[in-house]
Design an enzyme around this catalytic site. Structure first.
Site, mmCIF file in Angstrom:
data_model
loop_
_atom_site.group_PDB
_atom_site.id
_atom_site.type_symbol
_atom_site.label_atom_id
_atom_site.label_comp_id
_atom_site.label_asym_id
_atom_site.label_seq_id
_atom_site.Cartn_x
_atom_site.Cartn_y
_atom_site.Cartn_z
ATOM 1 N N TRP A 232 19.528 28.463 -6.091
ATOM 2 C CA TRP A 232 20.009 28.885 -4.765
ATOM 3 C C TRP A 232 19.494 30.294 -4.482
ATOM 4 C CZ3 TRP A 232 25.190 31.544 -3.730
ATOM 5 C CH2 TRP A 232 25.421 31.640 -2.349
ATOM 6 N N ASP B 162 28.060 27.218 -11.592
ATOM 7 C CA ASP B 162 28.328 27.235 -10.153
ATOM 8 C C ASP B 162 28.559 25.787 -9.710
ATOM 9 O OD1 ASP B 162 26.585 28.759 -7.284
ATOM 10 O OD2 ASP B 162 28.417 27.564 -7.429
ATOM 11 N N LYS C 239 32.208 23.077 1.338
ATOM 12 C CA LYS C 239 31.625 21.781 1.710
ATOM 13 C C LYS C 239 32.595 20.642 1.517
ATOM 14 C CE LYS C 239 28.154 24.654 0.695
ATOM 15 N NZ LYS C 239 28.244 25.937 0.012
#
Ligand SMILES: Cc1[nH+]cc(COP(=O)(O)O)c(/C=N/[C@@H](CC(=O)O)C(=O)O)c1O
Length: 408
Positions: free
Chosen positions: A130, A211, A251
């Protein structure tokens, strides 16, 4: 006074998303930012969240400061979702969990804590990862290196190279790992590969930083936490692995702007968890004092109300299944167009990669052409957010991709 300050170059994801918002074309398609859109191309409000919010607004009252570590009900809800309520690490009280401002806040608070208490460690992230991971850890003062991950030749994982690199890392190296739905590649480790990696981490005395921002978008809510639970259960070194988990509900609850995240630090025992919690509270106090109330309480209410949790799980499962179906439609439509032009390249990565993202292998120039000539937005790394596809745009995306792919 500020003339010497460098102009901000912008963020590869967020600035692109802002450009999309300004794009006047009515046929524009946003496959850039990692956000789940519904069939109408809109952010959904999950029914379970709407129901929880109605209950919450009825009970709305005073708005005191939250504790630095956040609300106890939220912190427990996070632990149970990530580790499972029956996990030994939860029941032995050796996990310090704190509510943070999004998963981003969890990453940053953990990075600041690690820099203070493990100043000589370096951070190692997957190649690619990311975009914000490097910026966050470098911003906390760390040197950030990479370990091999994505294999461009296969569109899959170069696990042997990854393992060989991690086996060389010095003790207390911080290794950033994605629990599921790897961003940006959509390529994950299998359970067998995790089972080979975790003992190496234990034997080398490394510090995993996991993560998990897409729990529920890979194989399922419980399945996607498998690596976290395996790390917490490992005793290869005779003692538990100490590791960090930054998690996000942006999300999985479609609560992006409510900034609902957490940081969990799994420690060898409850006493050390108490020490870590204390200094993490101090780190939060130095950053933003305490987290916001509303969004976190929505999440806690859903997760701790059996009927709402069941409804949320069903909605999240449907989101996962829908993304997979749209990946299939894109794979078929693009494959037909490429074969019609005599191009037989393998594009199975659109359906083997999981979660929200696919790493298309398109060059930055091809991504620019896709945006400029076809109004289809991908991140310039070639990452496509499959959660931006819908029945109304998937054929246009297949046609645009075919045109760009066939040109070069
Ligand atoms: C792996 C990962 N971790 C953390 C976050 C941040 O989550 P939050 O709880 O909202 O702070 C994101 C967001 N990713 C998407 C959006 C962004 O870049 O901020 C993306 O990759 O598009 C991740 O993809």
């Amino acid at each position: 006074m500020f003339q010497h300050i460098e102009p901000y170059a912008g963020d590869p994801i967020l600035t692109l998303n802002e450009a999309f918002g300004r794009d006047p074309r009515t046929d524009k398609i946003n496959l850039s930012i990692g956000i789940y859109f519904d069939d109408e191309g809109k952010l959904p409000v999950m029914a379970a969240v709407r129901a929880a919010e109605a209950q919450q607004l009825q009970a709305a009252g005073v708005r005191p400061y939250q504790p630095m570590e956040g609300a106890a009900n939220y912190r427990q809800a996070v632990q149970h979702l990530l580790f499972g309520a029956e996990h030994e690490a939860v029941k032995s009280g050796r996990i310090a969990t704190l509510q943070t401002i999004g998963g981003s806040g969890g990453l940053k608070v953990g990075a600041d804590f690690l820099k203070r208490w493990f100043p000589d460690s370096a951070v190692w992230v997957s190649d690619p990862t990311w975009d914000n991971h490097r910026a966050m850890f470098e911003g906390a003062g760390f040197k950030v290196g990479t370990y091999p991950y994505y294999d461009a030749a296969t569109g899959g994982l170069d696990f042997e190279a990854m393992l060989a690199a991690i086996e060389q890392l010095p003790a207390r190296s911080i290794v950033l790992l994605h629990a599921c739905c790897h961003n940006p590649s959509g390529v994950d480790l299998t359970h067998a590969q995790w089972a080979r990696l975790i003992p190496v981490i234990a034997r080398r005395g490394l510090i995993p930083y996991v993560d998990i921002a897409y729990q529920g978008f890979g194989d399922g809510i419980e399945e996607d936490a498998w690596a976290i639970r395996a790390l917490a259960a490992d005793r290869t070194a005779g003692t538990p692995i100490s590791f960090f988990v930054a998690s996000s509900f942006s999300k999985s609850f479609s609560l992006y702007g409510e900034r609902c995240g957490a940081l969990s630090v799994v420690c060898p025992d409850a006493a050390q968890a108490e020490l870590a919690l204390g200094q993490l509270r101090a780190t939060i106090r130095r950053n933003y004092s305490s987290p916001p109330t509303h969004g976190g309480q929505l999440v806690a209410r859903v997760l701790q109300t059996p009927a709402l949790r069941a409804q949320w799980a069903a909605e999240l499962d449907a989101m996962r299944v829908r993304i997979a179906a749209l990946r299939q439609r894109l794979h078929s439509g693009l494959g037909e167009r490429l074969r019609a032009a005599g191009d037989t390249r393998n594009i199975d990565y659109f359906i083997t990669q999981r979660g929200m993202f696919s790493y298309t292998g398109l060059s930055a120039t091809q991504v620019d052409r896709l945006r400029e000539e076809h109004a289809v937005y991908l991140v310039r790394s070639g990452r496509m957010c499959a959660a931006g596809l819908n029945p109304n745009n998937v054929d246009a995306v297949a046609a645009a991709l075919a045109t760009v792919m066939l040109k070069d």
